[in-house]
Design a protein around this motif. Structure first.
Motif, PDB file in Angstrom:
ATOM      1  N   MET A 149      55.608 -21.649 -10.676  1.00 43.22           N
ATOM      2  CA  MET A 149      55.197 -20.296 -10.500  1.00 43.22           C
ATOM      3  C   MET A 149      55.290 -19.730 -11.431  1.00 43.22           C
ATOM      4  O   MET A 149      55.505 -19.568 -12.776  1.00 43.22           O
ATOM      5  CB  MET A 149      55.964 -19.475  -9.924  1.00 43.22           C
ATOM      6  N   VAL A 150      53.710 -19.016 -11.200  1.00 41.48           N
ATOM      7  CA  VAL A 150      53.057 -18.139 -12.968  1.00 41.48           C
ATOM      8  C   VAL A 150      53.110 -16.543 -12.077  1.00 41.48           C
ATOM      9  O   VAL A 150      52.248 -16.267 -10.892  1.00 41.48           O
ATOM     10  CB  VAL A 150      52.288 -18.714 -12.811  1.00 41.48           C
ATOM     11  N   PHE A 151      53.440 -15.579 -13.123  1.00 39.79           N
ATOM     12  CA  PHE A 151      53.105 -14.090 -12.903  1.00 39.79           C
ATOM     13  C   PHE A 151      52.196 -13.975 -14.287  1.00 39.79           C
ATOM     14  O   PHE A 151      52.316 -13.853 -15.196  1.00 39.79           O
ATOM     15  CB  PHE A 151      54.586 -14.255 -13.086  1.00 39.79           C
ATOM     16  N   ILE A 152      50.783 -13.125 -13.340  1.00 41.08           N
ATOM     17  CA  ILE A 152      50.041 -12.589 -14.379  1.00 41.08           C
ATOM     18  C   ILE A 152      49.972 -10.792 -14.110  1.00 41.08           C
ATOM     19  O   ILE A 152      50.223 -10.594 -12.757  1.00 41.08           O
ATOM     20  CB  ILE A 152      49.048 -13.214 -14.205  1.00 41.08           C
ATOM     21  N   THR A 153      49.684 -10.858 -15.751  1.00 40.50           N
ATOM     22  CA  THR A 153      49.193  -8.525 -15.058  1.00 40.50           C
ATOM     23  C   THR A 153      48.741  -8.887 -16.070  1.00 40.50           C
ATOM     24  O   THR A 153      48.503  -7.694 -16.700  1.00 40.50           O
ATOM     25  CB  THR A 153      50.693  -8.262 -15.729  1.00 40.50           C
ATOM     26  N   ALA A 154      46.964  -9.436 -15.952  1.00 38.97           N
ATOM     27  CA  ALA A 154      45.963  -9.322 -16.774  1.00 38.97           C
ATOM     28  C   ALA A 154      44.642  -8.995 -15.698  1.00 38.97           C
ATOM     29  O   ALA A 154      43.982  -9.492 -15.032  1.00 38.97           O
ATOM     30  CB  ALA A 154      45.522 -10.674 -17.726  1.00 38.97           C
ATOM     31  N   ALA A 155      44.750  -8.173 -15.462  1.00 40.15           N
ATOM     32  CA  ALA A 155      44.214  -7.487 -13.982  1.00 40.15           C
ATOM     33  C   ALA A 155      42.858  -7.621 -13.887  1.00 40.15           C
ATOM     34  O   ALA A 155      42.237  -8.503 -13.128  1.00 40.15           O
ATOM     35  CB  ALA A 155      44.810  -5.998 -13.930  1.00 40.15           C
ATOM     36  N   GLY A 156      41.939  -6.790 -15.310  1.00 39.66           N
ATOM     37  CA  GLY A 156      40.545  -7.118 -15.877  1.00 39.66           C
ATOM     38  C   GLY A 156      39.849  -7.989 -16.320  1.00 39.66           C
ATOM     39  O   GLY A 156      39.047  -8.410 -15.693  1.00 39.66           O
ATOM     40  N   ASP A 157      40.993  -9.035 -16.841  1.00 42.08           N
ATOM     41  CA  ASP A 157      40.580 -10.066 -17.780  1.00 42.08           C
ATOM     42  C   ASP A 157      40.052 -11.479 -16.622  1.00 42.08           C
ATOM     43  O   ASP A 157      40.672 -12.219 -16.950  1.00 42.08           O
ATOM     44  CB  ASP A 157      41.710 -10.241 -18.434  1.00 42.08           C
ATOM     45  N   THR A 158      39.062 -11.381 -16.602  1.00 39.93           N
ATOM     46  CA  THR A 158      37.934 -13.181 -16.236  1.00 39.93           C
ATOM     47  C   THR A 158      38.972 -14.118 -17.440  1.00 39.93           C
ATOM     48  O   THR A 158      38.914 -15.095 -16.438  1.00 39.93           O
ATOM     49  CB  THR A 158      37.253 -12.445 -15.377  1.00 39.93           C
ATOM     50  N   ALA A 159      38.558 -13.990 -17.891  1.00 38.00           N
ATOM     51  CA  ALA A 159      38.816 -14.866 -18.603  1.00 38.00           C
ATOM     52  C   ALA A 159      39.234 -15.716 -19.018  1.00 38.00           C
ATOM     53  O   ALA A 159      39.734 -16.962 -19.175  1.00 38.00           O
ATOM     54  CB  ALA A 159      38.083 -14.683 -19.686  1.00 38.00           C
ATOM     55  N   ALA A 160      40.654 -14.806 -19.055  1.00 40.36           N
ATOM     56  CA  ALA A 160      41.787 -15.330 -19.983  1.00 40.36           C
ATOM     57  C   ALA A 160      42.918 -15.567 -18.221  1.00 40.36           C
ATOM     58  O   ALA A 160      42.948 -16.711 -18.292  1.00 40.36           O
ATOM     59  CB  ALA A 160      43.014 -13.872 -19.049  1.00 40.36           C
ATOM     60  N   LYS A 161      42.355 -15.444 -16.907  1.00 39.46           N
ATOM     61  CA  LYS A 161      42.290 -15.883 -15.420  1.00 39.46           C
ATOM     62  C   LYS A 161      42.113 -17.074 -15.582  1.00 39.46           C
ATOM     63  O   LYS A 161      42.619 -18.051 -14.862  1.00 39.46           O
ATOM     64  CB  LYS A 161      42.263 -14.689 -14.161  1.00 39.46           C
ATOM     65  N   GLN A 162      40.883 -17.230 -15.822  1.00 37.38           N
ATOM     66  CA  GLN A 162      40.017 -18.401 -15.492  1.00 37.38           C
ATOM     67  C   GLN A 162      40.657 -19.360 -16.987  1.00 37.38           C
ATOM     68  O   GLN A 162      41.249 -20.897 -16.372  1.00 37.38           O
ATOM     69  CB  GLN A 162      38.671 -18.864 -16.381  1.00 37.38           C
ATOM     70  N   ARG A 163      41.519 -19.102 -17.853  1.00 38.66           N
ATOM     71  CA  ARG A 163      41.815 -20.446 -18.734  1.00 38.66           C
ATOM     72  C   ARG A 163      43.265 -20.510 -18.500  1.00 38.66           C
ATOM     73  O   ARG A 163      44.129 -21.627 -17.931  1.00 38.66           O
ATOM     74  CB  ARG A 163      42.472 -19.500 -20.134  1.00 38.66           C
ATOM     75  N   ILE A 164      43.931 -19.126 -17.775  1.00 31.97           N
ATOM     76  CA  ILE A 164      45.456 -20.147 -16.651  1.00 31.97           C
ATOM     77  C   ILE A 164      45.497 -20.475 -15.674  1.00 31.97           C
ATOM     78  O   ILE A 164      46.247 -21.495 -15.298  1.00 31.97           O
ATOM     79  CB  ILE A 164      46.114 -17.929 -16.466  1.00 31.97           C
ATOM     80  N   ALA A 165      44.215 -20.394 -14.942  1.00 31.61           N
ATOM     81  CA  ALA A 165      44.184 -21.270 -13.605  1.00 31.61           C
ATOM     82  C   ALA A 165      44.647 -23.059 -14.162  1.00 31.61           C
ATOM     83  O   ALA A 165      44.433 -23.610 -12.998  1.00 31.61           O
ATOM     84  CB  ALA A 165      42.669 -21.014 -13.319  1.00 31.61           C
ATOM     85  N   ALA A 166      43.155 -23.091 -14.923  1.00 34.77           N
ATOM     86  CA  ALA A 166      42.918 -24.600 -15.696  1.00 34.77           C
ATOM     87  C   ALA A 166      44.241 -24.845 -16.487  1.00 34.77           C
ATOM     88  O   ALA A 166      44.400 -25.982 -16.004  1.00 34.77           O
ATOM     89  CB  ALA A 166      42.016 -24.181 -17.058  1.00 34.77           C
ATOM     90  N   ALA A 167      44.622 -24.210 -17.059  1.00 29.94           N
ATOM     91  CA  ALA A 167      46.547 -24.248 -17.918  1.00 29.94           C
ATOM     92  C   ALA A 167      47.092 -25.089 -16.189  1.00 29.94           C
ATOM     93  O   ALA A 167      47.650 -25.819 -16.251  1.00 29.94           O
ATOM     94  CB  ALA A 167      46.394 -23.324 -18.437  1.00 29.94           C
ATOM     95  N   MET A 168      46.938 -23.986 -14.977  1.00 29.99           N
ATOM     96  CA  MET A 168      48.041 -24.052 -14.070  1.00 29.99           C
ATOM     97  C   MET A 168      47.885 -25.712 -13.402  1.00 29.99           C
ATOM     98  O   MET A 168      48.169 -26.367 -13.190  1.00 29.99           O
ATOM     99  CB  MET A 168      47.794 -23.432 -13.585  1.00 29.99           C
ATOM    100  N   GLN A 169      46.669 -26.020 -13.345  1.00 30.66           N
ATOM    101  CA  GLN A 169      45.912 -26.657 -12.805  1.00 30.66           C
ATOM    102  C   GLN A 169      46.159 -28.280 -13.619  1.00 30.66           C
ATOM    103  O   GLN A 169      46.825 -29.241 -12.787  1.00 30.66           O
ATOM    104  CB  GLN A 169      44.704 -27.087 -12.174  1.00 30.66           C
TER     105      GLN A 169
END
Length: 145
Positions: free
Chosen positions: A1-21
């Protein structure tokens, strides 16, 4: 499970999503803000938009969409205005598509909700975007403003 608090950072979330996948991790709890679905009615909705800024709300809404799809077992937490008050752990949830209710919530209540999500014996929090507030705080603005 991943917990994220980068509310408005699309690029960071895309990197996290790729790493999760890449790691075959699908469960994610993503914190966001209220108003991203224009779900906050009345005087509080106007106050919130003025305080946060419409462009910031749009930016956070875009970033939130990174995980809102079938590739992830997501829980989006659309948090209202946060404050501290030891011992206050009650929270109220609204579903996506419902008007947001409540103007404030304690950080302690959000922590309790996260524990409840992580330990839930079922899927009640999965594939959900939840508005998070404190019961009986449906005012024009938070009490601390």
């Amino acid at each position: 499970m991943v917990f994220i608090t980068a509310a408005g950072d699309t690029a960071a979330k895309q990197r996290i999503a790729a790493a999760m996948q890449a790691a075959d991790v699908t469960r994610v709890i993503d914190t966001s803000i209220l108003g991203i679905f224009d779900e906050v009615p009345g005087a509080f909705g106007k106050w919130n938009a003025r305080m946060v800024g419409v462009s910031r709300i749009r930016q956070v809404a875009e970033a939130t969409r990174v995980f809102e799809n079938e590739a992830f077992d997501y829980t989006i937490l659309r948090l209202t205005w946060l404050y501290n008050q030891a011992g206050t752990t009650a929270y109220l949830l609204t579903q996506r598509g419902e008007p947001f209710v409540g103007t404030q919530v304690t950080r302690q209540a959000v922590a309790q909700l996260i524990v409840d999500i992580v330990t839930a014996p079922d899927e009640r929090f999965v594939q959900k975007s939840l508005g998070v507030s404190e019961p009986n705080t449906d005012w024009d603005k938070p009490s601390f403003y």
